[in-house]
Write a protein that holds these residues in place. Structure first.
Motif, short mmCIF file in Angstrom:
data_model
loop_
_atom_site.label_atom_id
_atom_site.label_comp_id
_atom_site.label_asym_id
_atom_site.label_seq_id
_atom_site.Cartn_x
_atom_site.Cartn_y
_atom_site.Cartn_z
N TYR A 2 -17.99 -24.39 33.96
CA TYR A 2 -18.20 -23.23 33.10
C TYR A 2 -17.56 -23.10 31.79
N MET A 3 -16.49 -23.60 31.58
CA MET A 3 -15.88 -23.51 30.21
C MET A 3 -16.63 -24.33 29.29
N SER A 4 -17.17 -25.37 29.72
CA SER A 4 -18.04 -26.23 29.01
C SER A 4 -19.40 -25.62 28.38
N SER A 5 -19.95 -24.58 29.38
CA SER A 5 -21.03 -23.86 29.13
C SER A 5 -21.09 -22.67 28.43
N ILE A 6 -19.95 -22.40 28.17
CA ILE A 6 -19.56 -21.15 27.38
C ILE A 6 -20.20 -20.90 26.03
N HIS A 7 -20.38 -22.20 25.46
CA HIS A 7 -20.93 -22.50 24.02
C HIS A 7 -22.45 -22.18 24.08
N PHE A 8 -23.12 -22.10 25.41
CA PHE A 8 -24.58 -21.46 25.46
C PHE A 8 -24.82 -20.20 25.84
N LEU A 9 -23.67 -19.53 26.18
CA LEU A 9 -23.87 -18.02 26.54
C LEU A 9 -23.82 -17.10 25.24
N LYS A 22 -20.40 -11.23 23.81
CA LYS A 22 -19.32 -11.58 23.09
C LYS A 22 -18.12 -11.11 23.62
N PHE A 23 -17.23 -12.03 24.19
CA PHE A 23 -16.06 -11.63 24.94
C PHE A 23 -14.96 -11.18 23.73
N ASN A 24 -14.31 -10.33 23.76
CA ASN A 24 -13.11 -10.04 22.84
C ASN A 24 -11.93 -10.64 23.67
N ALA A 25 -12.05 -10.65 25.12
CA ALA A 25 -10.72 -11.23 25.93
C ALA A 25 -11.12 -12.23 26.91
N VAL A 26 -10.55 -13.34 26.93
CA VAL A 26 -11.06 -14.26 28.12
C VAL A 26 -9.53 -14.32 28.84
N VAL A 77 -9.20 -23.23 25.78
CA VAL A 77 -8.74 -22.79 24.70
C VAL A 77 -10.10 -22.89 23.67
N ASP A 78 -10.60 -23.88 24.12
CA ASP A 78 -11.82 -24.16 23.20
C ASP A 78 -12.99 -23.11 23.31
N ALA A 79 -13.23 -22.70 24.61
CA ALA A 79 -13.99 -21.53 25.23
C ALA A 79 -13.74 -20.26 24.42
N PHE A 80 -12.33 -20.03 24.27
CA PHE A 80 -11.84 -18.86 23.75
C PHE A 80 -12.22 -18.86 22.26
N LEU A 81 -11.70 -19.90 21.52
CA LEU A 81 -12.05 -19.92 20.21
C LEU A 81 -13.52 -19.87 19.93
#
Length: 256
Positions: free
Chosen positions: A112-119, A123-127, A156-160
């Motif tokens: 899931y964290m890897s796939s966040i780049h495709f979502l 736009k999430f202000n908080a993770v 952290v990568d997903a958050f950034l």
């Protein structure tokens, strides 16, 4: 940060520093905006200390402002966590800003964290990750550290990535929680987690249903805290009873 966790309005509070003097020098801790360097935070404490409730309160504080929140946990939340004193039951409209994702296994979490780049739709202000240690090996040995590092790095990568999608200077935060045995004074392998984390929130049980949360910057000398919040869990609420500041030099105390 603390205003979001405890639903505190700094303008209506008058706190005392450790020398017994009135202080506003650390009021940035109660600002809605995050001080640079405090956006990646790890909360740790014993079971039944209100960790999930504090994370949920932070999520609600963003939702109140019409900002989207990604809330990841392993177990299904069957009922609303404890509410901060003064917080009313959130409306469905507010809850709609919080996307709760249940991920049971480490593989599901990493995928899931890897796939966040495709979502691209939100736009999430908080993770927020409740109980990230559920995705670690049960007993962490030296040879397990690469697994822990992968979980932390992808988080952290997903958050950034989400932060990079923000079009303004709106505050963003990554808050993850971890359970530790009761009586744990400092986070095991804290220096290891400081590769990704800039601030630690440590919860200690003082007595039955009374807890102290300490805000400790990464690399702080002797793990000195900037602030301690004493709170009590009572009647389905968590209630702030006292806040104690450290006194910092003027060069590090300006509001952001």
């Amino acid at each position: 940060m603390l205003s979001r966790l405890f639903h505190i309005d700094s303008l209506n509070r008058h706190w005392i520093d450790r020398n017994g003097q009135s202080t506003s020098s650390l009021s940035f801790l109660f600002d809605a905006k995050n001080r640079p360097g405090y956006e990646k935070t790890l909360l740790y404490g014993p079971e039944l200390s209100g960790k999930t409730s504090l994370l949920f309160e932070l999520a609600m504080s963003f939702a109140d402002e019409g900002k989207h929140v990604l809330f990841i946990c392993r177990k299904k939340i069957s009922k609303l966590p404890l509410l901060a004193q003064g917080r009313t039951q959130p409306t469905n409209n507010t809850l709609n800003y919080v996307q709760i994702v249940y991920l049971d296994t480490r593989e599901e979490y990493l995928n899931y964290m890897s796939s966040i780049h495709f979502l691209t739709s939100l736009k999430f202000n908080a993770v927020i990750v409740d109980g990230i240690n559920a995705y670690f090996p049960a007993t962490i040995k030296k040879e397990d550290l690469p697994i822990v590092a992968r979980v932390m790095a992808l988080t952290v990568d997903a958050f950034l990535f989400q932060k990079s999608k923000q079009m303004s200077e709106a505050s963003s935060i990554l808050l993850i929680s971890m359970s530790v045995p009761c009586g744990t004074k400092s986070l095991p392998r804290q220096a290891f987690y400081e590769r990704w984390i800039q601030c630690f929130l440590s919860i200690q049980e003082k007595e039955s249903e009374l807890f102290e949360l300490s805000l400790i910057p990464a690399n702080a000398k002797d793990s000195c805290s900037l602030a301690n919040v004493l709170y009590r869990i009572r009647d389905q609420n968590f209630i702030v009873e006292d806040v104690e500041y450290s006194t910092l030099p003027d060069s590090g105390s300006s509001e952001q």
